[in-house]
Design a protein around this motif. Structure first.
Motif, PDB file in Angstrom:
ATOM      1  N   LEU A 108      -8.951  19.688   5.481  1.00  0.00           N
ATOM      2  CA  LEU A 108      -8.354  18.385   5.216  1.00  0.00           C
ATOM      3  C   LEU A 108      -7.460  18.025   6.397  1.00  0.00           C
ATOM      4  CD1 LEU A 108      -7.739  16.009   3.267  1.00  0.00           C
ATOM      5  CD2 LEU A 108      -5.951  17.445   2.248  1.00  0.00           C
ATOM      6  N   VAL A 109      -7.816  16.959   7.116  1.00  0.00           N
ATOM      7  CA  VAL A 109      -7.095  16.539   8.321  1.00  0.00           C
ATOM      8  C   VAL A 109      -6.372  15.226   8.024  1.00  0.00           C
ATOM      9  CG1 VAL A 109      -7.275  15.987  10.777  1.00  0.00           C
ATOM     10  CG2 VAL A 109      -8.887  17.608   9.738  1.00  0.00           C
ATOM     11  N   VAL A 110      -5.043  15.279   7.899  1.00  0.00           N
ATOM     12  CA  VAL A 110      -4.286  14.092   7.500  1.00  0.00           C
ATOM     13  C   VAL A 110      -2.955  14.011   8.250  1.00  0.00           C
ATOM     14  CG1 VAL A 110      -5.274  13.851   5.192  1.00  0.00           C
ATOM     15  CG2 VAL A 110      -3.329  15.371   5.522  1.00  0.00           C
ATOM     16  N   THR A 111      -2.516  12.800   8.476  1.00  0.00           N
ATOM     17  CA  THR A 111      -1.208  12.554   9.090  1.00  0.00           C
ATOM     18  C   THR A 111      -0.104  12.727   8.045  1.00  0.00           C
ATOM     19  OG1 THR A 111      -1.230  10.200   8.526  1.00  0.00           O
ATOM     20  CG2 THR A 111      -2.243  10.846  10.632  1.00  0.00           C
ATOM     21  N   PRO A 112       1.141  12.863   8.478  1.00  0.00           N
ATOM     22  CA  PRO A 112       2.254  12.905   7.516  1.00  0.00           C
ATOM     23  C   PRO A 112       2.267  11.689   6.598  1.00  0.00           C
ATOM     24  CG  PRO A 112       3.017  13.599   9.672  1.00  0.00           C
ATOM     25  CD  PRO A 112       1.606  13.105   9.860  1.00  0.00           C
ATOM     26  N   GLN A 113       1.887  10.527   7.112  1.00  0.00           N
ATOM     27  CA  GLN A 113       1.872   9.310   6.298  1.00  0.00           C
ATOM     28  C   GLN A 113       0.955   9.465   5.091  1.00  0.00           C
ATOM     29  OE1 GLN A 113       0.652   5.791   8.424  1.00  0.00           O
ATOM     30  NE2 GLN A 113       1.154   4.420   6.744  1.00  0.00           N
ATOM     31  N   CYS A 114      -0.143  10.144   5.273  1.00  0.00           N
ATOM     32  CA  CYS A 114      -1.076  10.369   4.168  1.00  0.00           C
ATOM     33  C   CYS A 114      -0.454  11.286   3.127  1.00  0.00           C
ATOM     34  CB  CYS A 114      -2.382  10.961   4.703  1.00  0.00           C
ATOM     35  SG  CYS A 114      -3.671  11.148   3.458  1.00  0.00           S
ATOM     36  N   LEU A 115       0.199  12.344   3.574  1.00  0.00           N
ATOM     37  CA  LEU A 115       0.852  13.257   2.642  1.00  0.00           C
ATOM     38  C   LEU A 115       1.993  12.567   1.887  1.00  0.00           C
ATOM     39  CD1 LEU A 115       1.018  16.476   4.861  1.00  0.00           C
ATOM     40  CD2 LEU A 115      -0.406  16.142   2.835  1.00  0.00           C
ATOM     41  N   GLN A 116       2.640  11.613   2.542  1.00  0.00           N
ATOM     42  CA  GLN A 116       3.767  10.911   1.927  1.00  0.00           C
ATOM     43  C   GLN A 116       3.328   9.840   0.929  1.00  0.00           C
ATOM     44  OE1 GLN A 116       5.549   9.594   5.605  1.00  0.00           O
ATOM     45  NE2 GLN A 116       7.166  11.140   5.499  1.00  0.00           N
ATOM     46  N   ASN A 117       2.055   9.489   0.943  1.00  0.00           N
ATOM     47  CA  ASN A 117       1.574   8.390   0.097  1.00  0.00           C
ATOM     48  C   ASN A 117       1.763   8.718  -1.379  1.00  0.00           C
ATOM     49  OD1 ASN A 117      -0.083   6.557  -1.411  1.00  0.00           O
ATOM     50  ND2 ASN A 117      -1.171   6.077   0.457  1.00  0.00           N
ATOM     51  N   ASN A 118       2.489   7.853  -2.056  1.00  0.00           N
ATOM     52  CA  ASN A 118       2.735   8.008  -3.492  1.00  0.00           C
ATOM     53  C   ASN A 118       2.263   6.762  -4.234  1.00  0.00           C
ATOM     54  OD1 ASN A 118       3.729   9.807  -5.498  1.00  0.00           O
ATOM     55  ND2 ASN A 118       5.528   8.505  -5.778  1.00  0.00           N
ATOM     56  N   LEU A 119       1.199   6.157  -3.707  1.00  0.00           N
ATOM     57  CA  LEU A 119       0.660   4.837  -4.058  1.00  0.00           C
ATOM     58  C   LEU A 119       1.484   3.763  -3.349  1.00  0.00           C
ATOM     59  CD1 LEU A 119      -0.360   4.930  -7.822  1.00  0.00           C
ATOM     60  CD2 LEU A 119      -1.549   5.844  -5.834  1.00  0.00           C
ATOM     61  N   ASP A 120       0.801   2.765  -2.812  1.00  0.00           N
ATOM     62  CA  ASP A 120       1.470   1.707  -2.063  1.00  0.00           C
ATOM     63  C   ASP A 120       0.749   0.388  -2.277  1.00  0.00           C
ATOM     64  OD1 ASP A 120      -0.856   1.874  -0.523  1.00  0.00           O
ATOM     65  OD2 ASP A 120       0.088   3.023   1.071  1.00  0.00           O
ATOM     66  N   GLN A 121       0.997  -0.595  -1.392  1.00  0.00           N
ATOM     67  CA  GLN A 121       0.439  -1.928  -1.575  1.00  0.00           C
ATOM     68  C   GLN A 121      -1.065  -1.983  -1.336  1.00  0.00           C
ATOM     69  OE1 GLN A 121       2.385  -0.948   0.901  1.00  0.00           O
ATOM     70  NE2 GLN A 121       2.027  -2.069   2.811  1.00  0.00           N
ATOM     71  N   PHE A 122      -1.635  -0.917  -0.784  1.00  0.00           N
ATOM     72  CA  PHE A 122      -3.079  -0.883  -0.541  1.00  0.00           C
ATOM     73  C   PHE A 122      -3.851  -0.199  -1.676  1.00  0.00           C
ATOM     74  CE2 PHE A 122      -1.031  -0.740   3.701  1.00  0.00           C
ATOM     75  CZ  PHE A 122      -1.483  -1.963   4.176  1.00  0.00           C
ATOM     76  N   THR A 123      -3.145   0.316  -2.664  1.00  0.00           N
ATOM     77  CA  THR A 123      -3.775   1.080  -3.724  1.00  0.00           C
ATOM     78  C   THR A 123      -4.800   0.256  -4.510  1.00  0.00           C
ATOM     79  OG1 THR A 123      -1.867   2.535  -3.978  1.00  0.00           O
ATOM     80  CG2 THR A 123      -3.343   2.347  -5.873  1.00  0.00           C
ATOM     81  N   PHE A 124      -4.470  -1.000  -4.788  1.00  0.00           N
ATOM     82  CA  PHE A 124      -5.357  -1.835  -5.604  1.00  0.00           C
ATOM     83  C   PHE A 124      -6.737  -1.957  -4.965  1.00  0.00           C
ATOM     84  CE2 PHE A 124      -7.118  -5.559  -7.609  1.00  0.00           C
ATOM     85  CZ  PHE A 124      -6.611  -5.533  -8.903  1.00  0.00           C
ATOM     86  N   GLN A 125      -6.776  -2.230  -3.667  1.00  0.00           N
ATOM     87  CA  GLN A 125      -8.056  -2.443  -2.985  1.00  0.00           C
ATOM     88  C   GLN A 125      -8.783  -1.134  -2.685  1.00  0.00           C
ATOM     89  OE1 GLN A 125      -9.390  -5.399  -2.418  1.00  0.00           O
ATOM     90  NE2 GLN A 125     -11.190  -4.749  -1.273  1.00  0.00           N
TER      91      GLN A 125
END
Length: 272
Positions: A108-125
């Motif tokens: 699994l190759v992810v940036t810190p931003q991905c690990l920090q994601n706790n749902l955001d404004q892009f979740t709906f789409q």
């Protein structure tokens, strides 16, 4: 009244037919925000029999595109908005589709931003539209369900005329739980991923893609604080921290993504 109900029924049939046509012709995906998610879902359900499975966010998609054919690997990379829950669903799909030919390794190759994601404004789409279905809802844990309930009208993502469009309700989610590197949602589904891989005897590794030189110290400090706070399994975190490498800032067009002509070749040394 009967005429009104009949017209509503006709319009519903038309909308369902339209969705079917857009799927069959591929037009939906040529204009759809998040088509890379649906591509990864489709790939995750195909039998590949490769020794390495790569999962990851949009930076991983730059490094190991899901469209590319690899000698003994398959990439299901897409973006960070699918959250760690979406990554788990892709992993589960792939294991089920390749039950008799499981990979030796999952990375699994992810940036810190991905690990920090706790749902955001892009979740709906990018998460609700592809994953709010009967197939995946049984995999929603309490952490995910509680967070989704904070999104106004989130169930509307299942409506055909919304699901086939780029429309998303405007909303803003508050991050009311303190954390440094790993959100509560990421923590719960990372555990699901490691448990699933372990139950199948498959190696699971978490890696950080190359970061800007100006961010290297900040990312490392995030890892230190995450370790102090117990935000992630110690072995996973150690592997992630060790994998951090830096590239000149001039190679990036934003905080994490490389310029098109500056993407390094196999920086995580996964493809041989």
């Amino acid at each position: 009244m009967k005429r009104f109900l009949l017209r509503c029924l006709v319009w519903l049939l038309v909308l369902f037919a339209l969705e079917g046509i857009l799927y069959l012709t591929g037009f939906r995906f040529s204009t759809f925000n998040g088509k890379e998610v649906f591509r990864s879902i489709s790939l995750s359900k195909k039998k590949a029999g490769k020794g390495l499975l790569i999962l990851g966010d949009s930076v991983c998609q730059q490094l190991y595109p899901s469209q590319r054919t690899y000698p003994d690997a398959v990439s299901l990379s897409c973006n960070q908005a699918v959250t760690m829950a979406g990554q788990y669903f892709l992993l589960r799909n792939y294991f089920e589709s390749n039950a008799d030919a499981l990979p030796e390794r999952v990375v699994l190759v992810v940036t810190p931003q991905c690990l920090q994601n706790n749902l955001d404004q892009f979740t709906f789409q990018y998460f609700l539209k592809p994953f709010l279905t009967r197939e995946y809802k049984p995999l929603f844990n309490d952490t995910l369900r509680a967070r989704l309930q904070q999104i106004p009208h989130y169930r509307a993502a299942r409506l055909p005329f919304i699901r086939i469009s780029n429309y998303a309700f405007p909303y803003e989610l508050k991050q009311d739980v303190p954390y440094d590197l790993v959100s509560p949602l990421s923590r719960s589904y990372l555990q699901e991923m490691t448990d699933l891989a372990a139950s199948k005897g498959v190696s699971f590794t978490l890696l950080c893609p190359p970061v800007r030189e100006s961010l290297q110290g900040w990312v490392d400090s995030l890892c230190v604080r995450a370790g102090e706070n117990g935000e992630m399994d110690a072995a996973l975190l150690a592997a992630y921290r060790t994998s951090i490498t830096a590239c000149p800032d001039s190679l990036f067009h934003d905080r994490y993504h490389f310029l098109r002509g500056s993407v390094p070749e196999d920086p995580c040394r996964l493809i041989h």
